[in-house]
Structure formats: C-alpha cells, structure tokens
Design a protein around this motif. Structure first.
Motif, PDB file in Angstrom:
ATOM      1  N   PRO A 174      -1.591  -0.997  -8.457  1.00  0.00           N
ATOM      2  CA  PRO A 174      -1.707  -1.186  -7.006  1.00  0.00           C
ATOM      3  C   PRO A 174      -0.815  -0.191  -6.251  1.00  0.00           C
ATOM      4  N   LEU A 175      -1.229   0.143  -5.060  1.00  0.00           N
ATOM      5  CA  LEU A 175      -0.505   1.109  -4.239  1.00  0.00           C
ATOM      6  C   LEU A 175      -0.188   0.473  -2.886  1.00  0.00           C
ATOM      7  N   LEU A 176       1.111   0.370  -2.569  1.00  0.00           N
ATOM      8  CA  LEU A 176       1.525  -0.151  -1.275  1.00  0.00           C
ATOM      9  C   LEU A 176       1.511   1.019  -0.288  1.00  0.00           C
ATOM     10  N   LEU A 177       0.569   0.991   0.617  1.00  0.00           N
ATOM     11  CA  LEU A 177       0.369   2.089   1.564  1.00  0.00           C
ATOM     12  C   LEU A 177       1.009   1.705   2.897  1.00  0.00           C
ATOM     13  N   VAL A 178       2.090   2.396   3.253  1.00  0.00           N
ATOM     14  CA  VAL A 178       2.861   2.061   4.454  1.00  0.00           C
ATOM     15  C   VAL A 178       2.591   3.107   5.531  1.00  0.00           C
ATOM     16  N   PHE A 179       1.992   2.674   6.626  1.00  0.00           N
ATOM     17  CA  PHE A 179       1.751   3.532   7.776  1.00  0.00           C
ATOM     18  C   PHE A 179       2.963   3.445   8.709  1.00  0.00           C
ATOM     19  N   LEU A 180       3.497   4.599   9.066  1.00  0.00           N
ATOM     20  CA  LEU A 180       4.706   4.647   9.891  1.00  0.00           C
ATOM     21  C   LEU A 180       4.386   5.017  11.326  1.00  0.00           C
ATOM     22  N   ARG A 181       5.338   4.762  12.204  1.00  0.00           N
ATOM     23  CA  ARG A 181       5.246   5.261  13.570  1.00  0.00           C
ATOM     24  C   ARG A 181       5.801   6.691  13.591  1.00  0.00           C
ATOM     25  N   HIS A 182       6.024   7.227  14.779  1.00  0.00           N
ATOM     26  CA  HIS A 182       6.560   8.585  14.877  1.00  0.00           C
ATOM     27  C   HIS A 182       7.978   8.622  14.315  1.00  0.00           C
ATOM     28  N   SER A 183       8.376   9.757  13.792  1.00  0.00           N
ATOM     29  CA  SER A 183       9.633   9.854  13.045  1.00  0.00           C
ATOM     30  C   SER A 183      10.874   9.654  13.899  1.00  0.00           C
ATOM     31  N   GLY A 184      10.747   9.766  15.214  1.00  0.00           N
ATOM     32  CA  GLY A 184      11.904   9.542  16.067  1.00  0.00           C
ATOM     33  C   GLY A 184      12.135   8.082  16.399  1.00  0.00           C
ATOM     34  N   CYS A 185      11.228   7.226  15.941  1.00  0.00           N
ATOM     35  CA  CYS A 185      11.287   5.803  16.272  1.00  0.00           C
ATOM     36  C   CYS A 185      12.389   5.092  15.481  1.00  0.00           C
ATOM     37  N   THR A 186      13.160   4.291  16.160  1.00  0.00           N
ATOM     38  CA  THR A 186      14.196   3.485  15.508  1.00  0.00           C
ATOM     39  C   THR A 186      13.605   2.617  14.403  1.00  0.00           C
ATOM     40  N   PHE A 187      12.434   2.027  14.674  1.00  0.00           N
ATOM     41  CA  PHE A 187      11.832   1.109  13.709  1.00  0.00           C
ATOM     42  C   PHE A 187      11.240   1.860  12.523  1.00  0.00           C
ATOM     43  N   CYS A 188      10.785   3.095  12.732  1.00  0.00           N
ATOM     44  CA  CYS A 188      10.307   3.915  11.615  1.00  0.00           C
ATOM     45  C   CYS A 188      11.462   4.196  10.662  1.00  0.00           C
ATOM     46  N   ARG A 189      12.596   4.495  11.216  1.00  0.00           N
ATOM     47  CA  ARG A 189      13.768   4.769  10.394  1.00  0.00           C
ATOM     48  C   ARG A 189      14.247   3.505   9.682  1.00  0.00           C
ATOM     49  N   GLU A 190      14.167   2.391  10.365  1.00  0.00           N
ATOM     50  CA  GLU A 190      14.527   1.124   9.741  1.00  0.00           C
ATOM     51  C   GLU A 190      13.573   0.805   8.594  1.00  0.00           C
ATOM     52  N   ALA A 191      12.276   1.092   8.807  1.00  0.00           N
ATOM     53  CA  ALA A 191      11.285   0.830   7.766  1.00  0.00           C
ATOM     54  C   ALA A 191      11.574   1.645   6.504  1.00  0.00           C
ATOM     55  N   LEU A 192      11.918   2.917   6.673  1.00  0.00           N
ATOM     56  CA  LEU A 192      12.233   3.744   5.508  1.00  0.00           C
ATOM     57  C   LEU A 192      13.484   3.233   4.795  1.00  0.00           C
ATOM     58  N   ALA A 193      14.461   2.795   5.559  1.00  0.00           N
ATOM     59  CA  ALA A 193      15.666   2.236   4.943  1.00  0.00           C
ATOM     60  C   ALA A 193      15.336   0.960   4.165  1.00  0.00           C
ATOM     61  N   ASP A 194      14.458   0.135   4.734  1.00  0.00           N
ATOM     62  CA  ASP A 194      14.044  -1.088   4.039  1.00  0.00           C
ATOM     63  C   ASP A 194      13.294  -0.760   2.758  1.00  0.00           C
ATOM     64  N   LEU A 195      12.409   0.237   2.822  1.00  0.00           N
ATOM     65  CA  LEU A 195      11.662   0.628   1.626  1.00  0.00           C
ATOM     66  C   LEU A 195      12.584   1.181   0.545  1.00  0.00           C
ATOM     67  N   ALA A 196      13.563   1.957   0.962  1.00  0.00           N
ATOM     68  CA  ALA A 196      14.512   2.503  -0.008  1.00  0.00           C
ATOM     69  C   ALA A 196      15.277   1.374  -0.702  1.00  0.00           C
ATOM     70  N   ARG A 197      15.560   0.336   0.054  1.00  0.00           N
ATOM     71  CA  ARG A 197      16.334  -0.782  -0.499  1.00  0.00           C
ATOM     72  C   ARG A 197      15.531  -1.589  -1.512  1.00  0.00           C
ATOM     73  N   VAL A 198      14.228  -1.767  -1.283  1.00  0.00           N
ATOM     74  CA  VAL A 198      13.423  -2.625  -2.168  1.00  0.00           C
ATOM     75  C   VAL A 198      12.511  -1.803  -3.088  1.00  0.00           C
ATOM     76  N   ARG A 199      12.613  -0.493  -3.032  1.00  0.00           N
ATOM     77  CA  ARG A 199      11.719   0.346  -3.833  1.00  0.00           C
ATOM     78  C   ARG A 199      11.781   0.023  -5.318  1.00  0.00           C
ATOM     79  N   GLN A 200      12.961  -0.085  -5.848  1.00  0.00           N
ATOM     80  CA  GLN A 200      13.099  -0.314  -7.288  1.00  0.00           C
ATOM     81  C   GLN A 200      12.426  -1.615  -7.694  1.00  0.00           C
ATOM     82  N   ALA A 201      12.602  -2.661  -6.884  1.00  0.00           N
ATOM     83  CA  ALA A 201      12.006  -3.960  -7.217  1.00  0.00           C
ATOM     84  C   ALA A 201      10.483  -3.890  -7.135  1.00  0.00           C
ATOM     85  N   ILE A 202       9.962  -3.187  -6.127  1.00  0.00           N
ATOM     86  CA  ILE A 202       8.510  -3.070  -5.981  1.00  0.00           C
ATOM     87  C   ILE A 202       7.918  -2.298  -7.150  1.00  0.00           C
TER      88      ILE A 202
END
Length: 318
Positions: A174-202
């Motif tokens: 399976p492939l978790l496909l994450v669509f992001l907002r524009h790179s300057g967005c606070t929430f886009c940056r938060e999303a990448l940080a969240d993915l980095a944190r749970v990447r190993q478990a996923i």
C-alpha cells in the motif's frame, strides 16, 4: 478574484439592496457635506473649521464612493474591488478617528460619524467579499474542469521523482499518498514534521509514503530534505490535475482563514513551523489517500487547511 465571464452568478438580493442603500446614503451624505459644510459642526457644538472647503472635499469623496457602491450593486461579485476599497476606508477611518479622539484633536461626539459612515457596514461589506471569493473559486473550478481520465489512469500517469508512477509504487505494498498545500504554509510544514515522526512506524507496517506538491521538483526536494524526507517519492502537480482528479478542491474563506484555522496556525507557529515563501495555489486544500495496486482504498479530505490527520491510522490497510 477577477471573473472569468461577463457576469457572475446572481448575488443574494439583500447584498444588492444593501449596496444600493450604501450608495444612496453616501451620495446624500456627501451632498450634505458639500452644500452645508458647517451643519455637522453646528449640530455637535464644535468650532467651525478654518477651511470648510476641506470638509466639502471629503463630502465629494464620500459621494463618489456612493456612485461606486451603486455600480457594485448591479453585480457585487464582479465589482468586488469597489467593495474592498470601500471596506478598507471604513476600517482605516475609525482607526484614525480613534487616534484623534485619544489625542484630544477631536471631541468624542464627532466619532458618531464613524458609526453610520463606517462601522455598521463592516459585516455586510465583508459578506459581499466572501460571496465574491466563493464565486471566484466556483468559476475557477469550472474553467479548469476538463475531460480528466479516471483515477487509475491518473495514478498510472503520475510519475514520481523516483521515475516510477504512483500506480507502480502501489503494486507490491500500500502507498500512503499525502497531498500537501503550498510549501510556505505553516500546516504544510507541520504535516512534513508529523510524517517524519511517524514514518518509521508506517513503513514498518508495510506501507510506503509518497508526496504530492505544487512546487518545482528541485525546490521541493530541498524543502522536504529539511525534514529528512527528500528520499520519499514525490509528484510535482503545479496544474493541480492530480489534486482535482482525486476530488481535492480549493477552500472557502472559512476553511482557509476561519478563527479555528488562525488558532491552529498560532499553535503550529509556536512549535516552530514558520511561514515561508508561497509556492503553489494558496487556496488548495490537502488530503490523504491510501493506494494499493493502482486503486484508492481510503480517502481523507481536509475540511480546513488546519486539519491534522493521524497518518498512522490512515496508513493501515482496511
């Protein structure tokens, strides 16, 4: 918010009537100030201005605004710049008045003009601009609509930074496909940080991760590298073809700038997720999809730009 057609969808009747009333009020008030420049000062018991011509000039300006509001009443969404300029004047005017009263340059009684000239119009003018924005989004979506292929075709056509398509990457796991907002967005940056944190478990659960963005591939690789994710497969979709094909839409004002969004943005900012240079459509809402063997198993559509999904839960195969 420029319209794509000669006319916009009809605005609610109350908006048109409100702008007509605003236009008539401004014209009458302006004419009163021009013809009777001392009347307001007499009524408030104030000293007469040394240069009544200046007050008459203000009256002429207010009257001209009235003509603009009357024109805007014919098609509020199309003539939104008139409403925006009017609203800005109605916001900045009271600010200047408050400063003058605070400093003692003008008596507090003089501020009554701000109530009828400015304050009571804030909400209705703001709602007109909200309507214009939503009309713009709707017209943009219509203009961009075309004969898009089905989801499986889109996933097969979307080539990632690894050289493989999304469909190919999802054949074995399976492939978790994450669509992001524009790179300057606070929430886009938060999303990448969240993915980095749970990447190993996923990835330990047997699911891979891929990203979809609207920027330039090289710039995004540098950006995602700040979170240790530059090696993840990524798809650049500046035209938003894949976004639209999988059902992701632009957000309304409440979804992009609602008070809950501001509060979440403030929290994310305090956690170190700063705002950066905009790259991509700032109105685009993100989403998350679980793909397997070229098909969609799970969909998550963000209801606001501030949504913070649980990626580990979404990555679990149904």
């Amino acid at each position: 918010m420029n319209p794509r057609s000669a006319s916009s969808p009809a605005a609610p009747r109350w908006m048109r009537m409100m702008l007509w009333v605003a236009g008539i009020y401004n014209i009458l008030w302006g004419a009163w100030a021009v013809l009777f420049p001392t009347a307001l000062f007499d009524w408030l018991g104030m000293a007469q201005p040394s240069y009544p011509q200046l007050w008459q000039c203000i009256g002429m300006i207010v009257g001209v605004y009235g003509v603009g509001y009357a024109i805007a009443a014919t098609d509020p969404a199309r003539h939104w710049p008139v409403v925006l300029v009017g609203l800005l004047g109605k916001v900045f005017g009271p600010i200047g008045m408050a400063q003058a009263v605070w400093e003692g340059s003008l008596p507090a009684a003089f501020a009554v003009t701000c109530v009828t000239n400015d304050v009571i119009w804030w909400v209705p003018f703001g709602l007109v601009l909200k309507h214009a924005w939503e009309v713009h989004l709707g017209q943009s979506e219509e203009a961009e609509k075309g004969p898009l292929p089905g989801e499986r075709t889109l996933l097969a056509e979307a080539v990632t930074s690894t050289g493989q398509s999304l469909a190919e990457l999802s054949q074995e796991t399976p492939l978790l496909l994450v669509f992001l907002r524009h790179s300057g967005c606070t929430f886009c940056r938060e999303a990448l940080a969240d993915l980095a944190r749970v990447r190993q478990a996923i990835e330990a659960s047997g699911t891979r991760i891929a990203l979809v963005h609207m920027g330039e591939p090289a710039a995004f690789a540098t950006f995602s590298g700040q979170y240790g994710l530059s090696d993840l497969p990524a798809v650049a979709d500046p035209s938003r073809r894949l976004y639209g094909g999988l059902g992701l839409r632009r957000g309304k004002i409440s979804q992009l700038l609602g008070w809950k969004v501001w509060w979440r943005g403030f929290q994310a900012f305090l956690r170190g997720h700063r705002v950066g240079k905009f790259e991509g459509d700032v109105t685009q809402l993100p989403g998350v999809f679980l793909i397997f063997r070229g098909g969609v198993l799970r969909r998550h559509f963000h209801q606001t730009s501030a949504d913070r999904p649980d990626y580990q839960v979404l990555a679990k195969a149904p």
